[in-house]
Design a protein around this motif. Structure first.
Motif, PDB file in Angstrom:
ATOM      1  N   GLY A 123       1.266  -1.202  -0.027  1.00 37.11           N
ATOM      2  CA  GLY A 123      -0.243  -0.037  -0.246  1.00 37.11           C
ATOM      3  C   GLY A 123       0.967   1.250   0.045  1.00 37.11           C
ATOM      4  N   PRO A 124      -0.161   2.598   0.062  1.00 33.60           N
ATOM      5  CA  PRO A 124       0.766   3.651  -0.229  1.00 33.60           C
ATOM      6  C   PRO A 124       0.608   4.510   1.409  1.00 33.60           C
ATOM      7  CG  PRO A 124      -1.456   3.720  -0.659  1.00 33.60           C
ATOM      8  CD  PRO A 124      -1.491   2.242  -0.814  1.00 33.60           C
ATOM      9  N   VAL A 125       1.228   5.200   1.013  1.00 33.45           N
ATOM     10  CA  VAL A 125       1.390   6.621   2.546  1.00 33.45           C
ATOM     11  C   VAL A 125       0.686   7.291   1.690  1.00 33.45           C
ATOM     12  CG1 VAL A 125       3.488   5.286   3.609  1.00 33.45           C
ATOM     13  CG2 VAL A 125       4.000   7.216   2.382  1.00 33.45           C
ATOM     14  N   THR A 126       0.660   8.805   2.241  1.00 27.79           N
ATOM     15  CA  THR A 126       0.128   9.576   1.604  1.00 27.79           C
ATOM     16  C   THR A 126       0.991  10.670   1.356  1.00 27.79           C
ATOM     17  OG1 THR A 126       0.114  10.861   3.678  1.00 27.79           O
ATOM     18  CG2 THR A 126      -2.196   9.601   3.407  1.00 27.79           C
TER      19      THR A 126
ATOM     20  N   HIS B  66       7.396  10.393  -4.524  1.00 30.08           N
ATOM     21  CA  HIS B  66       5.844   9.645  -4.327  1.00 30.08           C
ATOM     22  C   HIS B  66       5.278   8.868  -4.710  1.00 30.08           C
ATOM     23  CE1 HIS B  66       1.605  10.238  -2.612  1.00 30.08           C
ATOM     24  NE2 HIS B  66       2.257   9.457  -1.392  1.00 30.08           N
ATOM     25  N   ASP B  67       5.040   9.864  -6.015  1.00 34.05           N
ATOM     26  CA  ASP B  67       3.333   9.144  -6.727  1.00 34.05           C
ATOM     27  C   ASP B  67       4.069   8.869  -7.879  1.00 34.05           C
ATOM     28  OD1 ASP B  67       2.566  12.108  -5.969  1.00 34.05           O
ATOM     29  OD2 ASP B  67       2.942  13.138  -7.671  1.00 34.05           O
ATOM     30  N   LEU B  68       5.560   8.140  -8.060  1.00 32.79           N
ATOM     31  CA  LEU B  68       6.388   6.441  -8.919  1.00 32.79           C
ATOM     32  C   LEU B  68       6.013   5.916  -8.108  1.00 32.79           C
ATOM     33  CD1 LEU B  68       9.243   8.923 -10.525  1.00 32.79           C
ATOM     34  CD2 LEU B  68       7.177   8.254 -11.935  1.00 32.79           C
ATOM     35  N   ALA B  69       6.269   6.078  -6.566  1.00 32.31           N
ATOM     36  CA  ALA B  69       6.020   5.423  -6.161  1.00 32.31           C
ATOM     37  C   ALA B  69       5.030   4.342  -5.704  1.00 32.31           C
ATOM     38  CB  ALA B  69       6.919   5.421  -4.861  1.00 32.31           C
ATOM     39  N   LEU B  70       3.783   5.678  -5.934  1.00 34.88           N
ATOM     40  CA  LEU B  70       2.570   4.302  -5.724  1.00 34.88           C
ATOM     41  C   LEU B  70       1.793   3.360  -6.822  1.00 34.88           C
ATOM     42  CD1 LEU B  70       0.383   8.073  -5.737  1.00 34.88           C
ATOM     43  CD2 LEU B  70       0.654   6.771  -3.783  1.00 34.88           C
ATOM     44  N   PRO B  71       1.193   2.150  -6.083  1.00 39.11           N
ATOM     45  CA  PRO B  71       0.410   2.254  -4.539  1.00 39.11           C
ATOM     46  C   PRO B  71       1.633   1.695  -3.659  1.00 39.11           C
ATOM     47  CG  PRO B  71       0.009   0.396  -6.218  1.00 39.11           C
ATOM     48  CD  PRO B  71       0.850   1.763  -7.468  1.00 39.11           C
TER      49      PRO B  71
ATOM     50  N   VAL C 299       8.447   1.689  -0.665  1.00 36.84           N
ATOM     51  CA  VAL C 299       9.302   2.104  -1.013  1.00 36.84           C
ATOM     52  C   VAL C 299      10.286   3.184   0.157  1.00 36.84           C
ATOM     53  CG1 VAL C 299      10.414   3.562  -2.967  1.00 36.84           C
ATOM     54  CG2 VAL C 299       8.377   1.717  -3.920  1.00 36.84           C
ATOM     55  N   MET C 300       9.506   3.836   0.638  1.00 34.29           N
ATOM     56  CA  MET C 300       9.929   4.325   1.565  1.00 34.29           C
ATOM     57  C   MET C 300      10.673   3.576   2.855  1.00 34.29           C
ATOM     58  SD  MET C 300       7.910   7.548   3.592  1.00 34.29           S
ATOM     59  CE  MET C 300       6.658   6.626   4.606  1.00 34.29           C
ATOM     60  N   HIS C 301      10.201   2.905   3.208  1.00 35.79           N
ATOM     61  CA  HIS C 301      10.905   2.211   3.940  1.00 35.79           C
ATOM     62  C   HIS C 301      12.065   2.300   3.156  1.00 35.79           C
ATOM     63  CE1 HIS C 301      11.970  -1.480   6.545  1.00 35.79           C
ATOM     64  NE2 HIS C 301      12.862  -2.061   5.224  1.00 35.79           N
ATOM     65  N   LEU C 302      12.686   1.023   2.787  1.00 37.33           N
ATOM     66  CA  LEU C 302      13.311   0.620   1.777  1.00 37.33           C
ATOM     67  C   LEU C 302      14.468   1.772   1.019  1.00 37.33           C
ATOM     68  CD1 LEU C 302      12.169  -1.657  -1.122  1.00 37.33           C
ATOM     69  CD2 LEU C 302      13.442  -1.998   0.715  1.00 37.33           C
ATOM     70  N   ALA C 303      13.812   3.295   1.186  1.00 35.76           N
ATOM     71  CA  ALA C 303      14.434   4.139   1.591  1.00 35.76           C
ATOM     72  C   ALA C 303      16.043   4.399   2.624  1.00 35.76           C
ATOM     73  CB  ALA C 303      14.173   5.535   1.249  1.00 35.76           C
ATOM     74  N   GLY C 304      14.672   4.589   3.429  1.00 34.35           N
ATOM     75  CA  GLY C 304      15.524   4.657   4.886  1.00 34.35           C
ATOM     76  C   GLY C 304      16.344   3.285   5.327  1.00 34.35           C
ATOM     77  N   GLN C 305      16.302   1.748   4.838  1.00 30.64           N
ATOM     78  CA  GLN C 305      17.083   1.029   4.969  1.00 30.64           C
ATOM     79  C   GLN C 305      18.657   1.192   3.546  1.00 30.64           C
ATOM     80  OE1 GLN C 305      16.907  -1.969   6.856  1.00 30.64           O
ATOM     81  NE2 GLN C 305      15.457  -0.952   8.410  1.00 30.64           N
TER      82      GLN C 305
ATOM     83  N   LEU D 224       7.789  -4.022   8.555  1.00 31.40           N
ATOM     84  CA  LEU D 224       7.145  -3.987   8.840  1.00 31.40           C
ATOM     85  C   LEU D 224       5.846  -3.517  10.197  1.00 31.40           C
ATOM     86  CD1 LEU D 224       6.596  -8.751   9.559  1.00 31.40           C
ATOM     87  CD2 LEU D 224       5.317  -6.787   7.935  1.00 31.40           C
ATOM     88  N   ALA D 225       6.606  -3.099  10.935  1.00 31.36           N
ATOM     89  CA  ALA D 225       6.249  -2.268  12.206  1.00 31.36           C
ATOM     90  C   ALA D 225       6.747  -0.423  11.111  1.00 31.36           C
ATOM     91  CB  ALA D 225       7.958  -1.946  12.516  1.00 31.36           C
ATOM     92  N   GLN D 226       7.056  -0.153  10.679  1.00 34.38           N
ATOM     93  CA  GLN D 226       6.980   1.036   9.974  1.00 34.38           C
ATOM     94  C   GLN D 226       5.692   0.959   8.811  1.00 34.38           C
ATOM     95  OE1 GLN D 226      10.909   1.654   8.189  1.00 34.38           O
ATOM     96  NE2 GLN D 226      11.836   2.821   9.467  1.00 34.38           N
ATOM     97  N   ILE D 227       5.796   0.275   8.059  1.00 32.95           N
ATOM     98  CA  ILE D 227       4.551   0.736   7.042  1.00 32.95           C
ATOM     99  C   ILE D 227       3.226  -0.213   7.537  1.00 32.95           C
ATOM    100  CG2 ILE D 227       3.097  -1.056   5.331  1.00 32.95           C
ATOM    101  CD1 ILE D 227       6.306  -2.230   4.638  1.00 32.95           C
ATOM    102  N   ASN D 228       2.716  -1.000   8.710  1.00 28.19           N
ATOM    103  CA  ASN D 228       2.184  -0.871   9.722  1.00 28.19           C
ATOM    104  C   ASN D 228       1.551   0.587  10.768  1.00 28.19           C
ATOM    105  OD1 ASN D 228       0.471  -2.858   8.894  1.00 28.19           O
ATOM    106  ND2 ASN D 228       2.355  -4.124   9.754  1.00 28.19           N
ATOM    107  N   ALA D 229       2.139   1.282  11.015  1.00 28.81           N
ATOM    108  CA  ALA D 229       2.429   2.554  11.608  1.00 28.81           C
ATOM    109  C   ALA D 229       2.054   3.389  10.616  1.00 28.81           C
ATOM    110  CB  ALA D 229       3.851   3.323  12.122  1.00 28.81           C
ATOM    111  N   TRP D 230       3.024   4.101   9.688  1.00 28.32           N
ATOM    112  CA  TRP D 230       2.767   4.621   8.319  1.00 28.32           C
ATOM    113  C   TRP D 230       1.282   4.989   7.404  1.00 28.32           C
ATOM    114  CZ3 TRP D 230       8.223   3.312   6.052  1.00 28.32           C
ATOM    115  CH2 TRP D 230       9.883   4.221   6.981  1.00 28.32           C
ATOM    116  N   ARG D 231       0.436   3.333   7.763  1.00 35.77           N
ATOM    117  CA  ARG D 231      -0.207   3.568   6.649  1.00 35.77           C
ATOM    118  C   ARG D 231      -1.357   3.678   8.085  1.00 35.77           C
ATOM    119  NH1 ARG D 231      -1.419  -1.232   3.440  1.00 35.77           N
ATOM    120  NH2 ARG D 231      -3.862  -0.655   3.291  1.00 35.77           N
TER     121      ARG D 231
END
Length: 187
Positions: free
Chosen positions: A52-55, A79-84, A89-95, A180-187
């Motif tokens: 899924g996406p983040v805003t 962000h728009d390129l990474a949708l949906p 993708v944001m998690h991977l950028a952090g890693q 899992l922790a980040q994606i669930n928190a961000w969404r």
């Protein structure tokens, strides 16, 4: 549009980008569909393409709080390129680059390597890096030594991570837990 990639040592490669969801030269009928976002919570069994996406607001806050050097326009376009799948993708950028603050190679905020190589890629823009990531994830012929490494279309997040960040190079289990922790928190 033409994407020019620079390899270490000055070698250059070219790839024609027909669109951010279409692999160069790929037949649109052979690409996996991106499913709608899975309901929360995301688990190891959730297809990685359904994470899924983040805003845009969450995306910009996370990157800005980390000190990302990209312009607002670049952040919005990435962000728009990474949708949906912008949450993953944001998690991977952090890693891979601490949200663009620690890039060894030009505009490679996702830590992408040349296929079947340990050499990291450089990109003409942050958007070109996002385009290449999405191309890889949707191209069943990506990676000559292991075609379809990111297939099937419903590949679980757990299996995705063992392909994207294998244990011989990464702490895979730890990365899955953080994802899992980040994606669930961000969404």
């Amino acid at each position: 549009r033409v994407l020019v990639l620079a390899r270490p040592g000055g070698r250059r490669g070219r790839g024609v980008i027909a669109g951010h969801r279409i692999a160069p030269g790929a037949d649109a009928g052979h690409r996996p569909a991106i499913p709608p976002p899975a309901p929360l919570p995301i688990t190891r069994d959730t297809p990685f393409r359904a994470t899924g996406p983040v805003t845009r607001e969450v995306w910009r806050r996370v990157f800005r709080d980390a000190g990302c050097p990209f312009s607002d326009s670049e952040l919005n376009q990435c962000h728009d390129l990474a949708l949906p799948v912008s949450a993953l993708v944001m998690h991977l950028a952090g890693q891979e680059s601490a949200y663009g603050t620690d890039m060894t190679y030009t505009n490679n905020w996702l830590g992408l390597r040349f296929p079947d190589s340990l050499d990291f890629m450089s990109f003409s823009s942050p958007m070109a890096c996002a385009i290449e990531l999405i191309r890889r994830w949707t191209d069943p012929t990506y990676k000559p030594s292991n075609p379809g490494v990111y297939m099937p279309a419903d590949k679980p997040l757990d299996d995705f991570y063992y392909a994207y960040a294998p244990p011989n190079e990464n702490p895979t289990e730890g990365r899955i837990k953080v994802a899992l922790a980040q994606i669930n928190a961000w969404r």
